[in-house]
Design a protein around this motif. Structure first.
Motif, PDB file in Angstrom:
ATOM      1  N   ASP A 172       0.672  -1.410  -0.104  1.00  0.00           N
ATOM      2  CA  ASP A 172      -0.450  -0.047  -0.452  1.00  0.00           C
ATOM      3  C   ASP A 172       0.817   1.474  -0.254  1.00  0.00           C
ATOM      4  OD1 ASP A 172       0.650   0.110   2.648  1.00  0.00           O
ATOM      5  OD2 ASP A 172      -0.863  -0.119   3.179  1.00  0.00           O
ATOM      6  N   GLY A 173       2.167   1.391   0.434  1.00  0.00           N
ATOM      7  CA  GLY A 173       2.721   2.495   0.037  1.00  0.00           C
ATOM      8  C   GLY A 173       3.005   3.471   1.084  1.00  0.00           C
ATOM      9  N   LYS A 174       2.108   3.007   2.691  1.00  0.00           N
ATOM     10  CA  LYS A 174       2.344   3.492   3.205  1.00  0.00           C
ATOM     11  C   LYS A 174       3.550   3.556   4.406  1.00  0.00           C
ATOM     12  CE  LYS A 174      -3.069   4.235   3.073  1.00  0.00           C
ATOM     13  NZ  LYS A 174      -2.921   5.929   2.914  1.00  0.00           N
ATOM     14  N   THR A 175       3.557   4.552   5.285  1.00  0.00           N
ATOM     15  CA  THR A 175       4.304   3.978   6.366  1.00  0.00           C
ATOM     16  C   THR A 175       3.820   4.003   7.890  1.00  0.00           C
ATOM     17  OG1 THR A 175       6.511   5.491   5.530  1.00  0.00           O
ATOM     18  CG2 THR A 175       6.005   5.115   7.892  1.00  0.00           C
ATOM     19  N   PRO A 176       3.540   3.197   8.852  1.00  0.00           N
ATOM     20  CA  PRO A 176       3.119   2.480  10.128  1.00  0.00           C
ATOM     21  C   PRO A 176       3.338   4.065  10.721  1.00  0.00           C
ATOM     22  CG  PRO A 176       4.898   0.985   9.375  1.00  0.00           C
ATOM     23  CD  PRO A 176       5.068   1.765   8.410  1.00  0.00           C
ATOM     24  N   GLU A 177       1.730   3.486  10.952  1.00  0.00           N
ATOM     25  CA  GLU A 177       1.923   5.380  12.450  1.00  0.00           C
ATOM     26  C   GLU A 177       1.670   4.019  14.003  1.00  0.00           C
ATOM     27  OE1 GLU A 177      -0.158   7.689   9.782  1.00  0.00           O
ATOM     28  OE2 GLU A 177      -1.488   7.199  10.801  1.00  0.00           O
ATOM     29  N   GLY A 178       2.344   4.951  15.017  1.00  0.00           N
ATOM     30  CA  GLY A 178       2.374   4.714  16.387  1.00  0.00           C
ATOM     31  C   GLY A 178       3.280   3.854  16.838  1.00  0.00           C
ATOM     32  N   ILE A 179       3.057   3.553  17.964  1.00  0.00           N
ATOM     33  CA  ILE A 179       4.454   2.858  19.084  1.00  0.00           C
ATOM     34  C   ILE A 179       5.004   0.888  18.444  1.00  0.00           C
ATOM     35  CG2 ILE A 179       5.690   2.627  21.239  1.00  0.00           C
ATOM     36  CD1 ILE A 179       4.239   4.878  21.149  1.00  0.00           C
ATOM     37  N   TYR A 180       6.315   1.342  18.351  1.00  0.00           N
ATOM     38  CA  TYR A 180       6.712   0.052  17.070  1.00  0.00           C
ATOM     39  C   TYR A 180       7.869   0.055  18.106  1.00  0.00           C
ATOM     40  CZ  TYR A 180       2.863  -0.372  13.929  1.00  0.00           C
ATOM     41  OH  TYR A 180       1.505  -0.484  13.831  1.00  0.00           O
ATOM     42  N   THR A 181       9.096  -0.754  17.739  1.00  0.00           N
ATOM     43  CA  THR A 181      10.532  -1.474  18.207  1.00  0.00           C
ATOM     44  C   THR A 181      11.238  -1.462  17.607  1.00  0.00           C
ATOM     45  OG1 THR A 181       9.384  -2.420  20.703  1.00  0.00           O
ATOM     46  CG2 THR A 181      12.114  -2.657  20.123  1.00  0.00           C
ATOM     47  N   ILE A 182      12.315  -1.019  17.267  1.00  0.00           N
ATOM     48  CA  ILE A 182      13.339  -1.771  16.783  1.00  0.00           C
ATOM     49  C   ILE A 182      14.335  -3.048  17.640  1.00  0.00           C
ATOM     50  CG2 ILE A 182      15.914  -1.339  15.979  1.00  0.00           C
ATOM     51  CD1 ILE A 182      14.063   0.958  14.788  1.00  0.00           C
ATOM     52  N   ASP A 183      13.879  -3.725  16.429  1.00  0.00           N
ATOM     53  CA  ASP A 183      14.231  -5.277  16.761  1.00  0.00           C
ATOM     54  C   ASP A 183      15.255  -6.117  16.262  1.00  0.00           C
ATOM     55  OD1 ASP A 183      13.718  -5.720  14.116  1.00  0.00           O
ATOM     56  OD2 ASP A 183      11.142  -7.393  14.836  1.00  0.00           O
ATOM     57  N   TYR A 184      15.611  -5.306  15.352  1.00  0.00           N
ATOM     58  CA  TYR A 184      17.065  -5.376  14.909  1.00  0.00           C
ATOM     59  C   TYR A 184      17.845  -4.542  13.586  1.00  0.00           C
ATOM     60  CZ  TYR A 184      15.681  -8.008  10.468  1.00  0.00           C
ATOM     61  OH  TYR A 184      15.056  -8.125   8.825  1.00  0.00           O
ATOM     62  N   LYS A 185      19.543  -5.066  13.972  1.00  0.00           N
ATOM     63  CA  LYS A 185      20.083  -3.555  13.006  1.00  0.00           C
ATOM     64  C   LYS A 185      20.755  -4.588  11.928  1.00  0.00           C
ATOM     65  CE  LYS A 185      22.611  -0.893  15.534  1.00  0.00           C
ATOM     66  NZ  LYS A 185      22.884  -0.449  16.779  1.00  0.00           N
ATOM     67  N   ASN A 186      20.718  -4.182  10.948  1.00  0.00           N
ATOM     68  CA  ASN A 186      21.355  -4.783   9.629  1.00  0.00           C
ATOM     69  C   ASN A 186      22.264  -4.257   9.656  1.00  0.00           C
ATOM     70  OD1 ASN A 186      22.523  -5.923   7.598  1.00  0.00           O
ATOM     71  ND2 ASN A 186      20.626  -6.018   6.405  1.00  0.00           N
ATOM     72  N   ALA A 187      23.483  -4.418   9.780  1.00  0.00           N
ATOM     73  CA  ALA A 187      25.016  -3.061   8.804  1.00  0.00           C
ATOM     74  C   ALA A 187      25.484  -3.651   7.714  1.00  0.00           C
ATOM     75  CB  ALA A 187      25.793  -3.966  10.415  1.00  0.00           C
ATOM     76  N   GLN A 188      24.955  -4.300   6.898  1.00  0.00           N
ATOM     77  CA  GLN A 188      25.005  -4.832   6.001  1.00  0.00           C
ATOM     78  C   GLN A 188      24.046  -4.848   4.942  1.00  0.00           C
ATOM     79  OE1 GLN A 188      27.963  -6.151   4.748  1.00  0.00           O
ATOM     80  NE2 GLN A 188      28.760  -5.405   6.619  1.00  0.00           N
ATOM     81  N   SER A 189      23.250  -3.440   4.960  1.00  0.00           N
ATOM     82  CA  SER A 189      21.541  -3.736   4.485  1.00  0.00           C
ATOM     83  C   SER A 189      22.116  -3.099   2.839  1.00  0.00           C
ATOM     84  CB  SER A 189      20.217  -3.070   5.113  1.00  0.00           C
ATOM     85  OG  SER A 189      20.105  -2.203   3.813  1.00  0.00           O
TER      86      SER A 189
END
Length: 203
Positions: free
Chosen positions: A99-116
């Motif tokens: 749908d091309g939309k960016t979420p709204e609300g409260i979320y969490t960073i669940d992981y980081k990717n240094a090789q994105s």
């Protein structure tokens, strides 16, 4: 005189805490009054090295769709401010895949990717159980792979996207420049809260 000063100091500290709220509390929202961001102690001009040396941790990432800004917040301190790009259909909460939309609300960073594929990225834990339940009720997929990331790692794609950023170009993610994602990546840990504020009705 001392008897008067100490109660005043205590009252002052309590009022600051009441104003700021607890950045780790999911019920507390800067989105309820985004101008609270403007009242934080601004240390955004200080180096990443100094911030890390002082042990300041990013406790909440606040993203304002109205302002098109991303803020790194530590307690009552503003560590960084960045201009961002959103999904190409950014108004409204993300509900379905594609749908091309960016979420709204409260979320969490669940992981980081240094090789994105977008230099570096911080993955946001969308969809949550409510997002999944709603999409399922409509017989659709909620989508996923929502990240805060930089520009494409691929040179040809970078050349093209860098010319239009920060116009909205993602599929639903929040994008910054490569220099900015390096800072965000260095200052932010996994399990950091992410608060994404919706576009106000007057916009």
């Amino acid at each position: 005189m001392k008897k008067l000063i100490f109660p005043l100091l205590a009252a002052s500290l309590l009022s600051v805490q009441a104003f700021a709220g607890n950045p780790k509390d999911r019920s507390y929202k800067f989105c309820d009054d985004i101008t609270r961001i403007d009242k934080l102690l601004d240390r955004s001009r200080e180096s990443v090295e100094r911030i890390k040396r002082e042990g300041l941790n990013v406790e909440r990432i606040v993203v304002s769709k109205d302002r098109r800004q991303l803020y790194l917040v530590s307690g009552e301190t503003l560590l960084r401010t960045y201009t961002v790009a959103f999904g190409w259909n950014f108004i409204g909460h993300k509900q379905f895949e594609g749908d091309g939309k960016t979420p709204e609300g409260i979320y969490t960073i669940d992981y980081k990717n240094a090789q994105s594929a977008f230099t570096k990225s911080l993955h946001v834990d969308y969809p949550n159980k409510d997002d999944i339940a709603y999409a399922k009720s409509q017989g659709r997929s909620p989508g996923g792979d929502i990240m805060i990331h930089g520009l494409p790692s691929n040179p040809a794609k970078y050349e093209r996207i860098s010319k239009i950023h920060p116009l909205d170009w993602t599929l639903g993610c929040v994008a910054v420049t490569n220099a900015e994602i390096e800072e965000i990546f260095a200052l932010t840990k996994e399990r950091t809260l992410v608060e994404i504020c919706k576009v106000s009705p007057t916009k």
